[in-house]
Enzyme design. Sequence first.
Site, PDB file in Angstrom:
ATOM      1  CG  HIS A 179      15.898   5.854 -76.348  1.00  0.00           C
ATOM      2  ND1 HIS A 179      15.452   4.654 -76.852  1.00  0.00           N
ATOM      3  CD2 HIS A 179      15.567   5.849 -75.029  1.00  0.00           C
ATOM      4  CE1 HIS A 179      14.882   3.959 -75.883  1.00  0.00           C
ATOM      5  NE2 HIS A 179      14.937   4.659 -74.763  1.00  0.00           N
ATOM      6  CD  GLU A 223      13.635   1.436 -72.808  1.00  0.00           C
ATOM      7  OE1 GLU A 223      13.959   1.531 -74.011  1.00  0.00           O
ATOM      8  OE2 GLU A 223      13.598   2.415 -72.035  1.00  0.00           O
TER       9      GLU A 223
HETATM   10  N1  HBI Z   1      16.782   7.453 -66.123  1.00  0.00           N
HETATM   11  N2  HBI Z   1      16.625   9.135 -67.667  1.00  0.00           N
HETATM   12  C1  HBI Z   1      16.393   7.870 -67.323  1.00  0.00           C
HETATM   13  N3  HBI Z   1      15.784   7.017 -68.196  1.00  0.00           N
HETATM   14  C2  HBI Z   1      15.533   5.722 -67.873  1.00  0.00           C
HETATM   15  O1  HBI Z   1      14.965   4.977 -68.683  1.00  0.00           O
HETATM   16  C3  HBI Z   1      15.930   5.265 -66.605  1.00  0.00           C
HETATM   17  C4  HBI Z   1      16.558   6.178 -65.739  1.00  0.00           C
HETATM   18  N4  HBI Z   1      16.952   5.775 -64.534  1.00  0.00           N
HETATM   19  C5  HBI Z   1      16.702   4.439 -64.061  1.00  0.00           C
HETATM   20  C6  HBI Z   1      16.060   3.551 -65.044  1.00  0.00           C
HETATM   21  N5  HBI Z   1      15.704   3.973 -66.210  1.00  0.00           N
HETATM   22  C7  HBI Z   1      15.855   2.102 -64.717  1.00  0.00           C
HETATM   23  O2  HBI Z   1      16.849   1.724 -63.823  1.00  0.00           O
HETATM   24  C8  HBI Z   1      14.516   1.687 -64.117  1.00  0.00           C
HETATM   25  O3  HBI Z   1      13.508   1.569 -65.080  1.00  0.00           O
HETATM   26  C9  HBI Z   1      14.610   0.348 -63.455  1.00  0.00           C
HETATM   27 FE    FE Z   2      14.191   4.051 -72.922  1.00  0.00          FE
END
Ligand code: HBI
Ligand code: FE
Length: 290
Positions: free
Chosen positions: A129, A176
């Site tokens: 992903h 996304e």
């Molecule tokens: N951590 N590895 C990873 N990938 C994410 O898409 C991700 C995350 N931590 C927080 C998060 N996304 C979301 O909470 C924020 O975009 C709001």
């Molecule tokens: Fe993602």
Amino acid sequence: MPSLEALRIRHPEIRADYTIRQHWERYDAAAHGVWKTLYERQAKILPGRACDAFLEGLAKLNLVADAIPDLERLSDGLEKLTGWRVVTVPSLVPDETFFDHLANRRFPAGQFIRDASQLDYIEEPDIFHDVFGHVPMLAHPVFADYMQAYGKGGMRALTEFHALKNLARLYWYTVEFGLVEGPEGLRIYGSGIVSSRAESIYAVESSSPNRIGFDLERVMRTEYRIDDFQESYFVIRSFDDLFAETYKDFAALYTKLQAGPTYKPGDILATDRLHHRGTHAYVGGSHAAV
Ligand code: HBI
Ligand code: FE
């Protein structure tokens, strides 16, 4: 999300920013096989469905089916194009860590790959992903800037405005699950779609979901579902347009958002610029929204 201390049991070398070494040499044949299976499935269906920027990103970065990419080598290529690098993390990282990486043009990618018995559904983002889904778009200069701006804005939303919920919806419905108007019709750029075989077809071809012109405030007021295909997709006109619409100080908007309505994932408003009104024929899973 596990704490740094808990993660240290499996990843003794984990750093304060949650990065670890990829240890590419530790992926076994089964792991590379899962990457190949997933890659080949998507390569078959994405032409004509994914946007040009995504397909060009795959090619420019030389992302291929053969094996799980070595993220150092991938980063060396990506850095030459847009200044971004990909760093390895165990899986989800805390919001502030995530934003700090993005604000510094580092994309955190999960180290593990899903099991062959779970090709279509995973609870946490894996390397397929994160790398196949997200990294090709980071080769596009305007999208690359948008992602960095999101990281910077995320930090402010978290610390100054307590408006993370609103900003997270923007991320969800663009990075996304975004669609873009192409010269030949709607195309996918959202990583959650492009890394899923079933949703890649559903998002562009099914009559079930709504497809609604992107509007920043509208999106920030719209809840989303994490447990099923989306009931609504938001369509941008171009990446330049997305950047122009979002590269501004959100302070006044966050204040405005504290009052007024919140919309359900399937809602349609009189003010929506509709590309397609969904038939809502799709029913699956539970209907929890976050
Ligand atoms: N951590 N590895 C990873 N990938 C994410 O898409 C991700 C995350 N931590 C927080 C998060 N996304 C979301 O909470 C924020 O975009 C709001
Ligand atoms: Fe993602």
